[in-house]
Design a protein around this motif. Structure first.
Motif, short mmCIF file in Angstrom:
data_model
loop_
_atom_site.label_atom_id
_atom_site.label_comp_id
_atom_site.label_asym_id
_atom_site.label_seq_id
_atom_site.Cartn_x
_atom_site.Cartn_y
_atom_site.Cartn_z
N VAL A 147 0.82 -1.22 0.00
CA VAL A 147 0.00 0.00 0.00
C VAL A 147 0.85 1.27 0.00
CG1 VAL A 147 -2.12 -0.94 0.95
CG2 VAL A 147 -0.26 -0.29 2.47
N ASN A 148 2.13 1.12 0.38
CA ASN A 148 3.03 2.29 0.32
C ASN A 148 3.07 2.90 -1.07
OD1 ASN A 148 3.74 1.86 2.89
ND2 ASN A 148 5.78 1.00 2.44
N LEU A 149 2.93 2.04 -2.06
CA LEU A 149 3.06 2.51 -3.43
C LEU A 149 1.97 3.50 -3.81
CD1 LEU A 149 4.29 -0.77 -5.09
CD2 LEU A 149 5.53 1.40 -4.92
N GLY A 150 0.94 3.57 -2.99
CA GLY A 150 -0.08 4.59 -3.20
C GLY A 150 0.55 5.97 -3.21
N LYS A 151 1.56 6.16 -2.33
CA LYS A 151 2.22 7.47 -2.23
C LYS A 151 3.00 7.78 -3.50
CE LYS A 151 2.80 7.98 2.72
NZ LYS A 151 3.54 7.24 3.75
N ALA A 152 3.65 6.75 -4.03
CA ALA A 152 4.43 6.94 -5.25
C ALA A 152 3.52 7.31 -6.40
CB ALA A 152 5.20 5.67 -5.58
N LEU A 153 2.36 6.64 -6.47
CA LEU A 153 1.40 6.92 -7.54
C LEU A 153 0.86 8.34 -7.40
CD1 LEU A 153 -0.39 3.48 -7.59
CD2 LEU A 153 0.75 4.56 -9.55
N MET A 154 0.63 8.73 -6.14
CA MET A 154 0.16 10.08 -5.84
C MET A 154 1.19 11.10 -6.34
SD MET A 154 -2.10 12.00 -4.31
CE MET A 154 -2.09 13.69 -3.74
N GLY A 155 2.48 10.78 -6.06
CA GLY A 155 3.56 11.67 -6.50
C GLY A 155 3.60 11.77 -8.01
N ALA A 156 3.41 10.66 -8.67
CA ALA A 156 3.44 10.67 -10.13
C ALA A 156 2.31 11.54 -10.67
CB ALA A 156 3.31 9.24 -10.65
N ALA A 157 1.12 11.40 -10.06
CA ALA A 157 -0.02 12.19 -10.51
C ALA A 157 0.25 13.68 -10.28
CB ALA A 157 -1.30 11.76 -9.78
N MET A 158 0.86 13.99 -9.14
CA MET A 158 1.18 15.38 -8.81
C MET A 158 2.17 15.95 -9.82
SD MET A 158 0.52 17.94 -6.88
CE MET A 158 -0.13 17.67 -5.23
N SER A 159 3.16 15.15 -10.19
CA SER A 159 4.13 15.62 -11.18
C SER A 159 3.44 15.91 -12.51
CB SER A 159 5.20 14.57 -11.46
OG SER A 159 5.76 14.14 -10.29
N LEU A 160 2.51 15.05 -12.86
CA LEU A 160 1.80 15.27 -14.12
C LEU A 160 1.06 16.62 -14.10
CD1 LEU A 160 0.47 11.64 -14.70
CD2 LEU A 160 2.10 12.86 -16.14
N SER A 161 0.66 17.05 -12.89
CA SER A 161 -0.03 18.35 -12.78
C SER A 161 0.97 19.49 -12.65
CB SER A 161 -0.97 18.37 -11.56
OG SER A 161 -0.22 18.60 -10.37
N ALA A 162 2.26 19.16 -12.77
CA ALA A 162 3.33 20.13 -12.54
C ALA A 162 3.21 20.73 -11.15
CB ALA A 162 3.33 21.23 -13.62
N GLY A 163 2.81 19.91 -10.20
CA GLY A 163 2.74 20.32 -8.79
C GLY A 163 1.54 21.19 -8.46
N ARG A 164 0.62 21.38 -9.39
CA ARG A 164 -0.46 22.32 -9.16
C ARG A 164 -1.73 21.67 -8.63
NH1 ARG A 164 -1.69 23.21 -14.22
NH2 ARG A 164 -3.31 24.69 -13.66
N ALA A 165 -1.78 20.38 -8.63
CA ALA A 165 -3.02 19.71 -8.23
C ALA A 165 -3.35 19.98 -6.77
CB ALA A 165 -2.89 18.21 -8.46
N ASN A 166 -4.65 20.11 -6.52
CA ASN A 166 -5.11 20.23 -5.14
C ASN A 166 -4.82 18.90 -4.47
OD1 ASN A 166 -6.69 20.00 -2.81
ND2 ASN A 166 -8.21 21.44 -3.62
N PRO A 167 -3.88 18.90 -3.49
CA PRO A 167 -3.41 17.60 -2.99
C PRO A 167 -4.50 16.81 -2.29
CG PRO A 167 -2.45 19.43 -1.74
CD PRO A 167 -3.18 20.04 -2.87
N VAL A 168 -5.42 17.49 -1.64
CA VAL A 168 -6.46 16.78 -0.90
C VAL A 168 -7.40 16.07 -1.88
CG1 VAL A 168 -8.33 17.02 0.77
CG2 VAL A 168 -6.27 18.45 0.95
N ALA A 169 -7.83 16.86 -2.89
CA ALA A 169 -8.75 16.29 -3.88
C ALA A 169 -8.07 15.17 -4.66
CB ALA A 169 -9.23 17.39 -4.82
N LEU A 170 -6.80 15.41 -5.01
CA LEU A 170 -6.07 14.41 -5.80
C LEU A 170 -5.96 13.10 -5.02
CD1 LEU A 170 -4.52 14.20 -8.54
CD2 LEU A 170 -2.44 14.64 -7.22
#
Lengths: 479, 486
Positions: A445-468
């Motif tokens: 389940v740790n990998l959830g964080k990595a996937l979250m990071g990947a999604a955030m990078s795709l947003s160029a760091g702009r994604a609303n972290p809570v919603a994401l």
């Protein structure tokens, strides 16, 4: 700050003597300038150089400032005090006596409240008196020892604490608080590097319940760090000496910054007999109570009052508020930012984290307009930008201050909260890392964080972290 | 009448009426100095060129028709512990043998602004410590009334040059009698003003709480004129008193009828020489004859004033003279191995024995463990002395007593016995301890023809009263100033 640990049950007992140079325009007994850094011997005259026949005339501003220091530390202001001569020979002391105050100082019996990780503590202030600074000796390998009289007669106050301090942390907290309080009153720059605030440490050890041991004195410590190190080292030395059955001698010790050791300078039996007596050239200082009241009204809001206000008005923690009030300029800045924004608590947090990290050295100026910081806090709190973006904005404004919204727009930092767009990032992240998704489902389940990071990078760091995060969790659950 | 025999008042008249010029007066005094100074030795430094150029300036100012001070153009001699910018101020010490101050004492600024002409700086006991001027590091000053005798001290040079007609008036300083005693020994008039009346700025300090500058003149009226010029608050001396003054001599000529004058019993006790007792007692009778009530009075604390004086003055001196360390100015030893030796050698070489004695005494009494027994005790005595005088002045307009127990000593007579020398100050020091004014003036001569001086003491700022009584006595006694025969 590392916590200091008691050795063998020995408690340290510390009293501090702090010299603060007053920010008067002219010297204490003549009209020479007090400005720092002038060419040697360009700011002196027959009076401050102790020429025969000259007489001192007390600068009233010095009394005024010293009384402000006394009022700010809850001292009793003496209605009658006098100035005394402290007699000793040294080439930096032109009259061969320093005009100081001996048995009737201007202020007595005050205190400061300090906060350490152990909580709040009240440290007593025995007295505050006025005196003149000595000159400076410059040792030149070719010309020998030279005397610069520019400092002769620069006004000082000496603030003597009760032996109430028990740890290096308390000593530093006391100094920080004292520095803050003095700086608030505007009577001194309190710059330790320039020597406008200097500290002598008196230290002894004992076991609680037993009488105090013999104390030693360490003079002219010029940074919080050297105060702390000197205390730790001297405590260790004294405990070791007592363990070996040696006697502690009353003496003045020098703390060496580089070696971190203290060494004996002067034993008590060799100490000067200063032959104090009232200076016959100077009339006693008699203060009318209404004058003291008038001066009291001039005092600005002091750190403790501001701290209380920040806690009640903005909901800050005691710790956060204490940090903000430690420096008047910072507190003033914070108040300006807080007034301009709907997000004062976020502004406080941004100051303590980002601004404090970027600030360098004593007296440095924050290059961002306070209302801009307020705006960044507002953007962060309303979700217009996320916290990572807030850091970026502050860093950018630090080098080039502008309207935060302009920078946010140009740098494309506005937070993305549109769920449709965010779902797109989540989907793409999962598509690009099918292996991670698979492992996740197998229990990593740790990998959830990595996937979250990947999604955030795709947003160029702009994604609303809570919603994401929520959308990511949802997507992973569905699989 | 020769200009050197004229009083200040007469010179001022002559100048005002254009009968004489400042240059003429100045030349007359410089000529006189040329004739008599070898015998007297009153001056340490003479400033003839400066004097003549100041005299020319004074004459120009007068001729231009601008309003000038009445004493504009009158020459003066200044004790060499009072700073005059650009002129050596030695304090009669090797320590300051070549010291040229870059500033002037406030009193000199006042004299200079009024247009007075500096003839020179006068001899004294080193740093004003002594009663004979024998403690000068440079040379002896002889009493113009009898050259085998001392002029008194420490303002011996100033007293001698007034007596010898080498100046119409001079400035002295008085810490324990240093104006009054030499005035008495030389037969001139000297005033120790109320502490705080005259600025001490530029007076090289001996004992700051006791030192006061004052004038030494040929007559009582002259003294009042000179003090008018010196008195006044000075923002550079915070021990000077903020108040205004009306002319000091305003009541001279009003007589003494109805005044009550006290004779302190302690000042007429044993130890007073017959000559002095006779002359001073006679003066008291004369006052009675003029219509004053004269009564004896007890001032018990006077007994302790002398030891208290030596404790306080030496304590202050030990601190005041510490600045002479050879570092910034003044004498520095030619060779020294380290800082300690620089101090020890410079001070050992620079100071004479009497100065060293006082520094040691003062250092001792201020030391840890002795402070309460000496300094603090002396301060308590000081309070008692002040109280005794205060009480006396509730009933008396002034007190009358001798200045010194004897007339002028022979040169060398007392110089080997400091204790005996100190005892000679017994009647003058209470005045300094109390901060009150006292006027010393001639009241006759002893069996050897040496002048006897009396002193009139009053409450603080009662100088006009002292001049009033002094003026009446001067006239009735016929003790008018006479040029010393040299």
């Amino acid at each position: 700050m590392a916590e200091w640990k008691m050795i063998d049950g020995y408690e340290m007992v510390i009293g501090l003597e702090v010299h603060v140079e007053l920010k008067t325009r002219t010297k204490i007994f003549c009209s020479c300038s007090t400005a720092f850094g002038a060419e040697p011997n360009t700011q002196c005259c027959p009076v401050c150089m102790g020429f025969p026949g000259t007489l001192p005339v007390l600068n009233e501003q010095v009394v005024h400032y010293a009384v402000l220091a006394g009022l700010a530390t809850d001292c009793t202001i003496a209605r009658y005090s006098k100035q005394d001569r402290k007699n000793y020979f040294y080439p930096d002391l032109p009259k061969a006596y320093q005009i100081s105050q001996y048995d009737l100082p201007l202020c007595v019996n005050g205190h400061l409240t300090v906060e350490t990780s152990q909580g709040e503590k009240r440290i007593g202030i025995t007295r505050i008196h006025i005196e003149e600074d000595a000159g400076k000796l410059v040792h030149d390998p070719e010309k020998g020892t030279l005397i610069d009289c520019n400092r002769c007669g620069v006004p000082l106050i000496e603030i003597v604490s009760e032996p109430d301090i028990r740890t290096p942390q308390e000593a530093v907290a006391y100094l920080q608080k004292l520095k803050a309080v003095i700086a608030y009153t505007g009577i001194s720059d309190c710059r330790m590097q320039e020597g406008s605030l200097r500290c002598d440490v008196n230290l002894s050890i004992h076991k609680p319940g037993e009488p105090f041991g013999t104390r030693t004195e360490m003079k002219n410590l010029n940074s919080f760090q050297s105060v702390q190190r000197a205390i730790e080292e001297e405590y260790r030395r004294q405990v070791e000496a007592v363990r070996k059955g040696e006697e502690i001698v009353q003496e003045t010790r020098r703390f060496d910054q580089t070696s971190g050791k203290t060494s004996s300078m002067r034993r008590k039996e060799n100490a000067n007999d200063y032959r104090y007596f009232p200076d016959p050239d100077l009339a006693p200082i008699v203060l009318a109570p209404d004058l003291v009241e008038k001066w009291k009204a001039e005092l600005p809001m002091l750190p403790d009052a501001r701290k209380a206000a920040y806690m009640s008005d903005y909901g800050l923690t005691g710790y956060a508020a204490e940090q903000l009030v430690s420096d008047k300029a910072l507190a003033d800045y914070f108040e300006a930012a807080a007034k301009s924004t709907t997000a004062p608590k976020t502004a406080a947090n941004l100051m303590i984290t980002e601004v404090f990290r970027l600030l360098e050295g004593e007296g440095a100026v924050i290059p961002i307009a306070p209302e801009h910081l307020g705006k960044v806090a507002e953007l962060a709190e309303t979700g217009a930008i996320n916290s990572g973006a807030a850091k970026k904005v502050i860093a950018a404004l630090w080098t080039h201050d502008e309207e935060p919204e302009d920078y946010v727009a140009r740098a494309g930092l506005r937070q993305e909260s549109d769920e449709g767009v965010l779902r797109g990032y989540v989907r793409r992240a999962m598509e690009e890392h099918p292996d991670m998704v698979e492992s996740y489902h197998r229990g990593k389940v740790n990998l959830g964080k990595a996937l979250m990071g990947a999604a955030m990078s795709l947003s160029a760091g702009r994604a609303n972290p809570v919603a994401l995060q929520r959308l990511m969790d949802e997507a992973l659950q569905q699989k | 009448m020769s200009m050197i025999d004229m009083t200040l008042a007469q010179l001022a008249d002559g100048l005002r009426q254009g009968e004489m010029s400042s240059v003429e007066i100045t030349r007359a005094y410089l000529d006189r100095i040329g004739q008599t100074e070898k015998k007297v030795g009153a001056y340490i430094t003479l400033t003839p060129e400066m004097a003549l150029s100041q005299a020319e300036a004074a004459d120009r100012a007068r001729q231009s028709g601008e309003t000038v001070h009445p004493l504009c153009g009158v020459p003066v001699a200044v004790k060499d512990n009072i700073c005059v910018e650009g002129v050596k101020t030695t304090c009669a010490s090797r320590m300051l043998e070549d010291f040229v101050p870059p500033y002037s004492a406030t009193v000199w600024e006042k004299l200079s602004a009024a247009g007075c002409v500096l003839l020179g700086k006068t001899n004294l006991d080193e740093f004003a410590m002594g009663s004979t001027t024998e403690n000068s590091a440079f040379h002896l000053t002889h009493n113009p009334r009898n050259l085998a005798h001392v002029p008194g001290g420490s303002s011996g040079g100033s007293a001698a040059c007034v007596a010898a007609a080498e100046t119409p008036f001079a400035l002295g300083s008085d810490t324990g009698g240093s104006i009054r005693q030499p005035a008495a020994f030389c037969g001139v008039v000297g005033m120790k003003p109320t502490y705080g009346m005259v600025s001490r700025y530029g007076l090289v300090a001996f004992a700051s709480s006791l030192d006061q500058i004052g004038p030494m003149t040929k007559t009582v009226r002259d003294n009042a004129l000179a003090l008018d010029l010196l008195a006044g608050y000075d923002r550079r001396d915070t021990t000077s008193v903020k108040r205004g003054y009306t002319p000091m001599g305003r009541d001279i000529g009003r007589g003494v009828k109805g005044l009550t004058i006290g004779l302190p019993r302690q000042m007429f006790a044993e130890g007073l020489s017959d000559g002095v007792r006779r002359a001073v007692t006679h003066a008291a009778k004369v006052l009675e004859g003029l219509g004053a009530t004269v009564k004896e009075i007890d001032l018990p604390s006077l007994e302790y004033a002398l030891p208290a004086y030596y404790v306080l003055s030496s304590a202050e001196a030990s601190s005041n003279l510490a600045r002479f360390d050879g570092v910034r100015y003044g004498h520095r030893a030619a060779e020294y191995a380290d800082l300690e030796e620089l101090y020890v050698k410079s001070r050992s070489e620079g100071f004479g024995p009497e100065v060293k004695r006082r520094i040691l005494l003062g250092t001792y009494t201020l030391s840890a463990g002795y402070f309460d027994a000496y300094y603090k005790k002396a301060l308590q005595v000081r309070t008692l002395v002040i109280r005794d005088f205060d009480r006396a002045f509730e009933d008396f307009d002034a007190l009358l007593g001798p200045v010194a127990p004897t007339t002028a000593y022979r040169i060398g007579e007392k110089s080997m016995s400091p204790m005996e020398m100190y005892l000679g100050d017994v009647h003058t020091v209470p005045v300094n301890i109390a901060g009150i004014p006292a006027l010393s003036m001639p009241c006759g001569a002893d069996e050897n023809g040496l002048p006897v001086g009396l002193q009139l003491m009053g409450k603080t700022f009662s100088e006009p009263m002292l001049y009033r009584i002094g003026g009446a006595l001067e006239e009735a006694l016929g003790c008018t100033w006479k040029e010393a025969t040299l």
